[in-house]
Scaffold this motif. Structure first.
Motif, PDB file in Angstrom:
ATOM      1  N   VAL A  62       0.893  -1.169   0.000  1.00 59.33           N
ATOM      2  CA  VAL A  62       0.000   0.000   0.000  1.00 59.33           C
ATOM      3  C   VAL A  62       0.929   1.216   0.000  1.00 59.33           C
ATOM      4  CG1 VAL A  62      -1.717   1.315   1.279  1.00 59.33           C
ATOM      5  CG2 VAL A  62      -1.851  -1.181   1.234  1.00 59.33           C
ATOM      6  N   LEU A  63       0.842   2.016  -1.104  1.00 58.73           N
ATOM      7  CA  LEU A  63       1.794   3.122  -1.257  1.00 58.73           C
ATOM      8  C   LEU A  63       1.079   4.472  -1.220  1.00 58.73           C
ATOM      9  CD1 LEU A  63       3.816   1.808  -4.363  1.00 58.73           C
ATOM     10  CD2 LEU A  63       4.265   1.340  -1.938  1.00 58.73           C
ATOM     11  N   ASP A  64       1.581   5.324  -0.321  1.00 58.14           N
ATOM     12  CA  ASP A  64       1.133   6.720  -0.366  1.00 58.14           C
ATOM     13  C   ASP A  64       1.928   7.361  -1.508  1.00 58.14           C
ATOM     14  OD1 ASP A  64       0.214   9.276   0.076  1.00 58.14           O
ATOM     15  OD2 ASP A  64       1.575   9.663   1.776  1.00 58.14           O
ATOM     16  N   ILE A  65       1.227   8.034  -2.418  1.00 59.34           N
ATOM     17  CA  ILE A  65       1.935   8.573  -3.592  1.00 59.34           C
ATOM     18  C   ILE A  65       2.886   9.693  -3.204  1.00 59.34           C
ATOM     19  CG2 ILE A  65       1.659   9.781  -5.800  1.00 59.34           C
ATOM     20  CD1 ILE A  65      -1.089   8.297  -6.026  1.00 59.34           C
ATOM     21  N   ASN A  66       2.359  10.651  -2.431  1.00 59.95           N
ATOM     22  CA  ASN A  66       3.154  11.820  -2.078  1.00 59.95           C
ATOM     23  C   ASN A  66       3.877  11.579  -0.774  1.00 59.95           C
ATOM     24  OD1 ASN A  66       4.234  14.286  -1.542  1.00 59.95           O
ATOM     25  ND2 ASN A  66       2.278  15.408  -1.560  1.00 59.95           N
ATOM     26  N   LEU A  67       5.227  11.485  -0.882  1.00 59.64           N
ATOM     27  CA  LEU A  67       6.022  11.244   0.320  1.00 59.64           C
ATOM     28  C   LEU A  67       6.800  12.516   0.656  1.00 59.64           C
ATOM     29  CD1 LEU A  67       7.313   7.665  -0.631  1.00 59.64           C
ATOM     30  CD2 LEU A  67       5.412   8.235   0.890  1.00 59.64           C
ATOM     31  N   GLY A  68       6.083  13.591   0.826  1.00 58.57           N
ATOM     32  CA  GLY A  68       6.744  14.861   1.175  1.00 58.57           C
ATOM     33  C   GLY A  68       7.475  15.424  -0.023  1.00 58.57           C
ATOM     34  N   THR A  69       8.799  15.242  -0.016  1.00 56.39           N
ATOM     35  CA  THR A  69       9.576  15.835  -1.106  1.00 56.39           C
ATOM     36  C   THR A  69       9.756  14.867  -2.275  1.00 56.39           C
ATOM     37  OG1 THR A  69      11.558  15.105   0.025  1.00 56.39           O
ATOM     38  CG2 THR A  69      10.854  17.375   0.422  1.00 56.39           C
ATOM     39  N   GLU A  70       9.196  13.644  -2.170  1.00 57.10           N
ATOM     40  CA  GLU A  70       9.355  12.675  -3.264  1.00 57.10           C
ATOM     41  C   GLU A  70       8.040  11.931  -3.466  1.00 57.10           C
ATOM     42  OE1 GLU A  70      12.495  10.174  -1.843  1.00 57.10           O
ATOM     43  OE2 GLU A  70      11.400   9.623  -0.040  1.00 57.10           O
ATOM     44  N   THR A  71       7.984  11.104  -4.540  1.00 59.97           N
ATOM     45  CA  THR A  71       6.783  10.290  -4.762  1.00 59.97           C
ATOM     46  C   THR A  71       7.178   8.820  -4.670  1.00 59.97           C
ATOM     47  OG1 THR A  71       6.973   9.947  -7.143  1.00 59.97           O
ATOM     48  CG2 THR A  71       6.002  12.046  -6.422  1.00 59.97           C
ATOM     49  N   ALA A  72       6.144   7.990  -4.601  1.00 64.62           N
ATOM     50  CA  ALA A  72       6.372   6.556  -4.415  1.00 64.62           C
ATOM     51  C   ALA A  72       6.620   5.830  -5.735  1.00 64.62           C
ATOM     52  CB  ALA A  72       5.169   5.947  -3.695  1.00 64.62           C
ATOM     53  N   GLU A  73       6.782   6.574  -6.798  1.00 64.80           N
ATOM     54  CA  GLU A  73       6.951   5.947  -8.113  1.00 64.80           C
ATOM     55  C   GLU A  73       8.127   4.957  -8.212  1.00 64.80           C
ATOM     56  OE1 GLU A  73       6.652   8.085 -11.904  1.00 64.80           O
ATOM     57  OE2 GLU A  73       5.163   9.297 -10.812  1.00 64.80           O
ATOM     58  N   ILE A  87      -1.479  -1.190  -4.198  1.00 61.76           N
ATOM     59  CA  ILE A  87      -2.465  -0.121  -4.411  1.00 61.76           C
ATOM     60  C   ILE A  87      -1.850   1.195  -3.928  1.00 61.76           C
ATOM     61  CG2 ILE A  87      -4.525  -1.590  -4.245  1.00 61.76           C
ATOM     62  CD1 ILE A  87      -4.826  -0.423  -1.337  1.00 61.76           C
ATOM     63  N   PHE A  88      -2.401   2.288  -4.510  1.00 62.95           N
ATOM     64  CA  PHE A  88      -1.977   3.620  -4.067  1.00 62.95           C
ATOM     65  C   PHE A  88      -3.006   4.176  -3.098  1.00 62.95           C
ATOM     66  CE2 PHE A  88       0.115   3.932  -8.392  1.00 62.95           C
ATOM     67  CZ  PHE A  88       1.419   4.008  -7.920  1.00 62.95           C
ATOM     68  N   VAL A  89      -2.531   4.934  -2.134  1.00 66.72           N
ATOM     69  CA  VAL A  89      -3.439   5.790  -1.361  1.00 66.72           C
ATOM     70  C   VAL A  89      -2.905   7.216  -1.516  1.00 66.72           C
ATOM     71  CG1 VAL A  89      -4.307   4.165   0.349  1.00 66.72           C
ATOM     72  CG2 VAL A  89      -2.153   5.349   0.760  1.00 66.72           C
ATOM     73  N   THR A  90      -3.815   8.129  -1.633  1.00 71.16           N
ATOM     74  CA  THR A  90      -3.343   9.507  -1.869  1.00 71.16           C
ATOM     75  C   THR A  90      -4.334  10.524  -1.343  1.00 71.16           C
ATOM     76  OG1 THR A  90      -2.742  11.111  -3.554  1.00 71.16           O
ATOM     77  CG2 THR A  90      -4.359   9.500  -4.190  1.00 71.16           C
ATOM     78  N   GLY A  91      -3.789  11.711  -1.004  1.00 68.80           N
ATOM     79  CA  GLY A  91      -4.660  12.813  -0.587  1.00 68.80           C
ATOM     80  C   GLY A  91      -5.233  13.538  -1.793  1.00 68.80           C
TER      81      GLY A  91
ATOM     82  N   LEU B 482      -5.437  21.865  -5.534  1.00 64.89           N
ATOM     83  CA  LEU B 482      -5.078  20.448  -5.396  1.00 64.89           C
ATOM     84  C   LEU B 482      -4.414  20.197  -4.048  1.00 64.89           C
ATOM     85  CD1 LEU B 482      -3.650  19.717  -8.941  1.00 64.89           C
ATOM     86  CD2 LEU B 482      -5.787  18.854  -7.967  1.00 64.89           C
ATOM     87  N   GLU B 483      -3.531  21.175  -3.683  1.00 65.47           N
ATOM     88  CA  GLU B 483      -2.805  21.035  -2.432  1.00 65.47           C
ATOM     89  C   GLU B 483      -3.765  21.059  -1.239  1.00 65.47           C
ATOM     90  OE1 GLU B 483       0.285  20.301  -2.739  1.00 65.47           O
ATOM     91  OE2 GLU B 483       0.495  20.020  -0.578  1.00 65.47           O
ATOM     92  N   LEU B 484      -4.743  21.958  -1.373  1.00 67.46           N
ATOM     93  CA  LEU B 484      -5.739  22.076  -0.303  1.00 67.46           C
ATOM     94  C   LEU B 484      -6.488  20.754  -0.142  1.00 67.46           C
ATOM     95  CD1 LEU B 484      -7.172  24.022   1.670  1.00 67.46           C
ATOM     96  CD2 LEU B 484      -8.827  24.471  -0.153  1.00 67.46           C
ATOM     97  N   ASP B 485      -6.886  20.231  -1.286  1.00 69.40           N
ATOM     98  CA  ASP B 485      -7.585  18.953  -1.304  1.00 69.40           C
ATOM     99  C   ASP B 485      -6.728  17.891  -0.604  1.00 69.40           C
ATOM    100  OD1 ASP B 485      -9.582  17.123  -2.155  1.00 69.40           O
ATOM    101  OD2 ASP B 485      -8.239  16.467  -3.775  1.00 69.40           O
ATOM    102  N   HIS B 486      -5.442  17.890  -1.012  1.00 65.33           N
ATOM    103  CA  HIS B 486      -4.505  16.913  -0.467  1.00 65.33           C
ATOM    104  C   HIS B 486      -4.350  17.067   1.043  1.00 65.33           C
ATOM    105  CE1 HIS B 486      -0.109  15.845   0.259  1.00 65.33           C
ATOM    106  NE2 HIS B 486      -0.714  14.686   0.046  1.00 65.33           N
TER     107      HIS B 486
END
Lengths: 127, 686
Positions: A62-73, A87-91, B482-486
């Motif tokens: 289970v991968l969060d896409i946005n990891l702060g300064t990087e992505t899980a790609e 699977i991805f989880v994302t905000g 988008l950021e707000l959503d995130h």
């Protein structure tokens, strides 16, 4: 009966969790545990995730896409290579941070619920 | 009888007879003298003859006779001399008369002599010459003896009166009249009548000299008509016509120029041209006058002064005249009133200047393209926006220089094509352009086509607006959405996580409610700070004073925070806000702040760890109750240790010193934001 069979299929499933937010990681980990999964991680970054992947075997991720300064790609690339379901989880509501090949990949929007997690994992494992 | 004497007498008589015949025939002076001489000699012989035959006292008689003969001879000689002189005189007058007659006869001038009648009907023609016959087309016989009325037609009352008057006073009279011509038409003749009279008394004859002036009259008539035509042209012309003499004084003006100058021609004639110009224009006028006098032709704009003092703008075309010796005689100027045209031109020029000013001062780039979509006008705004000067781009198609961003070239080509084909008389295009300095700018283009009446393209005008800033703002706006959503989703996930964690350690629902609320409020405060700082980081001191709030304010603050400015990331500030909240909660419940004398000191500093920097934050309690090692780890310490390690890749260390609880946090910084080593540290955990 499929549902109970599916639920059983997650039992003992070793799931790698990559999520940079401490509280979110704890929450998803708890949900996965409740689904009968064993957690590998959680890892807050690509680097720590890759270290874990080398050390510990796992069945899905289970991968969060946005990891702060990087992505899980980079992690996703490795998982595709090793044919490991994930699977991805994302905000984000849109897949804009993801490269083209992953835009159609199974994705959950935060916050996640155990049911959503279960269905998503089910579908990627059985496909 | 003396035969000799008889014979001599007979011979002399014969000679006298011969001389008499000769005289009768020749009527000359010498023949008369001879006649007289021979007659006297014949008479003497006769006397001699008689004297011889009678005999007595014939000697006295003979002397007497000889005296008489001598006397007669002297008288005869004198008489012959006088007669000869007078005949000579008469003969000369006759010759002259004959010469005159033959001259008149042969003259090309038509001449005629009539009797001196007072009316045409009474003047009988006595003599006509050949020229008169030619003029009338008649022969002599049909004219001689006829009245003038018969030949030349009746005369008018006035003509009759004038002729009468001239005849009465024996004065010559010259008239011009029409008469029937030889060809049946009418002819104009100049008729001169001279009364002829003897030594005294009224005239007995009239000499008429007639000239055919039909041709002259025709030419005069033609000239007159021509002049009238010219006059009409000049008078009805829309141009002013102005003639001046060698001194540049007006000799003629037509009505038009007088109208232009709001005066009338009569008031202008005789006046110098300088009367009709403004004083300040006179030097230029004089210069032009000198040029004209040297023969230069020319057309120029000339300002004239109307009679009412107003301006009259004209185009003046001037030609000078010169006499055969090349001296300046005067000039003719043709003048067109262009006052209205100049006013219109001035209006247009001003409007154009205004437009040009606005175009060039517009923040928009105004670019005009020709039918081939090549630049034909490039405003100052265009130069400001794109950097190129007009000279660098005039005549170029957008594909001929690097002005359209490669990724937008297809779309721009489509937009141009739709304008060109007339599919869209106006359209918009938002695309990226390059500037001369190779920057990429976003431009909003507003294009419109000007069509010819036949539907073909005349030109295209484009207004371009640099919307780079707006475009960036739009993108930023989109990113923020988008950021707000995130963040909302992440925060909700975080809140859910905190709730689950708090719930797992809470004994009662009240305990959960208090702890949960405090944690969420701390997180909310960190968010508020982040939001205020546009998500670009929060100052550590600001974070402390926000979370610890009243404890740090007032005359005697219970918590003192000191340290250099440190900018924390969103993630760092969230974790640190919760950390501070947990430490504060703990201090109030069990630590230094549970007693009135207790204090907390917070200090921080950075230190270098190779290429990176770390931030060390110390929390030190003092003056509180004696501290002992806790028997179990609570939520606070568990969370702090785990979260700082997990999210901030740092570490947390707790020291349960009897004089006060201490906590040390080490957090790696992405970059040193302040000079390493400086800072305020208590040194308790160093």
């Amino acid at each position: 009966m499929m549902a109970s069979g599916d639920r059983q299929s997650l039992t003992g499933l070793r799931v790698l969790l990559v999520e940079d937010s401490y509280f979110v990681a704890i929450a998803i980990a708890k949900q996965l545990k409740d689904l009968g999964c064993a957690i590998v991680g959680p890892a807050p970054s690509v680097e720590s995730a890759i270290q874990l992947m080398r050390k510990e075997p796992f069945d899905a991720a289970v991968l969060d896409i946005n990891l702060g300064t990087e992505t899980a790609e980079p992690i996703a690339d490795l998982l595709v290579e090793s044919k490991t379901p994930f699977i991805f989880v994302t905000g984000y509501s849109t897949p804009r941070l993801l490269a083209q090949p992953y835009r159609a990949h199974r994705r959950l929007a935060k916050p996640v619920t155990p049911e959503l997690l279960r269905d998503a994992l089910d579908s990627v494992i059985n496909s | 009888m003396d035969w000799m004497l008889l014979t001599s007498s007979v011979l002399q008589s014969v000679a006298a007879l011969w001389a008499g015949v000769l005289l009768a025939r020749r009527r000359s002076g010498p023949s008369f003298v001879l006649f007289l001489l021979f007659s006297l000699m014949a008479l003497r012989r006769l006397i001699d003859l008689f004297g011889v035959s009678s005999g007595s006292d014939s000697h006295d008689l003979r002397a007497l006779m000889q005296g008489i003969v001598l006397l007669i001879s002297v008288v005869s000689v004198l008489t012959v001399g006088w007669l000869e002189y007078s005949r000579h005189r008469r003969g000369r007058g006759e010759r002259e008369a004959r010469l005159l007659a033959s001259a008149v006869e042969g003259s090309a001038t038509a001449a005629m002599i009539t009797s001196a009648g007072s009316r045409a009907e009474d003047r009988i023609i006595e003599f006509v010459n050949d020229a008169m016959l030619a003029l009338t087309g008649r022969d002599r016989a049909s004219m001689i003896g006829k009245s003038m009325a018969e030949i030349f037609g009746p005369e008018s009352e006035e003509e009759a009166a004038r002729a009468c008057h001239a005849i009465d006073l024996a004065l010559p009279l010259v008239t011009e009249a029409v008469m029937p011509g030889a060809d049946g038409g009418t002819r104009w003749v100049s008729c001169s009548m001279s009364p002829i009279r003897a030594e005294a008394g009224p005239p007995t004859r009239l000499l008429w000299i007639k000239h055919d002036i039909t041709e002259r009259r025709r030419i005069e008539d033609e000239l007159r008509k021509q002049q009238e035509r010219y006059q009409r042209i000049v008078e009805t012309a829309d141009e002013g016509v102005w003639l001046v003499d060698a001194e540049w004084r007006t000799t003629y003006v037509n009505t038009r120029i007088a109208e232009m100058l709001r005066t009338n021609p009569a008031d202008m004639v005789g006046r110098p041209v300088t009367d009709f110009v403004f004083p300040e224009d006179i030097p230029a006028l004089n210069e032009r006058r000198r040029q004209r006098e040297r023969g230069a032709r020319g057309q120029h704009d000339e300002r004239l002064r109307r009679a009412d003092g107003s301006e009259l703008w004209t185009i003046m075309s001037t030609n000078a005249f010169f006499d055969p010796k090349g001296r300046f005689e005067g000039a003719l100027a043709m003048i067109t009133d262009i006052t209205d045209r100049r006013a219109t031109e001035a209006g247009l020029r001003e409007a154009l200047q205004r437009l040009s000013f606005h175009v060039n001062n517009s923040p928009l780039a105004v670019i005009e393209w020709d039918r081939e979509f090549r630049v034909s006008a490039w405003s100052s705004g265009a130069q400001r926006m794109f950097g190129w000067e007009a000279a660098e781009v005039i005549g170029k198609h957008p594909s001929e220089w690097r002005v359209v961003h490669e990724e937008d070239q297809e779309e721009v080509a489509r937009v141009i094509s739709r304008l060109h084909t007339g599919a869209e008389p106006r359209n918009l295009c938002l695309n990226r352009n390059y500037t001369k300095s190779n920057e990429t700018i976003w431009c909003q283009w507003y294009n419109s086509v000007l069509f010819e009446p036949d539907g073909s393209v005349n030109s295209i005008v484009s207004l371009a607006q640099d919307v780079t800033e707006r475009h960036r703002a739009d993108e930023r706006q989109h990113m923020l959405m988008l950021e707000l959503d995130h963040r909302v989703r992440n925060n909700l996930a975080t809140v859910l996580g905190i709730a689950q964690q708090t719930l797992s350690v809470s004994g009662t629902i009240d305990e959960f409610a208090g702890a949960f609320t405090g944690r969420i409020v701390s997180l909310a405060r960190a968010h508020a700070l982040l939001s205020r700082a546009s998500w670009e980081g929060v100052d550590l001191f600001a974070l402390c004073s926000n979370i610890l709030e009243s404890a740090m304010s007032g005359p005697a603050p219970r918590v003192i925070a000191e340290g250099p400015p440190v900018r924390l990331t969103a993630s760092q500030s969230g974790i640190l806000a919760l950390t501070l909240h947990e430490l504060m909660t703990n201090a109030v419940k069990y630590g230094a702040l549970s007693t009135p004398a207790g204090r907390v000191r917070i200090g921080w500093a950075s230190y270098s760890t190779g290429p990176e920097c770390s931030l060390r934050i110390e929390w030190k309690e003092e003056g509180g109750p004696s501290v002992a090692q806790p028997t179990r780890t609570g939520f606070g310490s568990t969370f702090i240790e785990a979260a700082v390690a997990y999210e901030l890749k740092g570490s947390a260390r707790f020291a349960y010193d009897p004089s006060g609880f201490q906590c040390e946090l080490i957090i790696p910084l992405p970059a040193c934001t302040f000079t390493p080593g400086k800072g305020v540290l208590t040194g308790a955990t160093a």
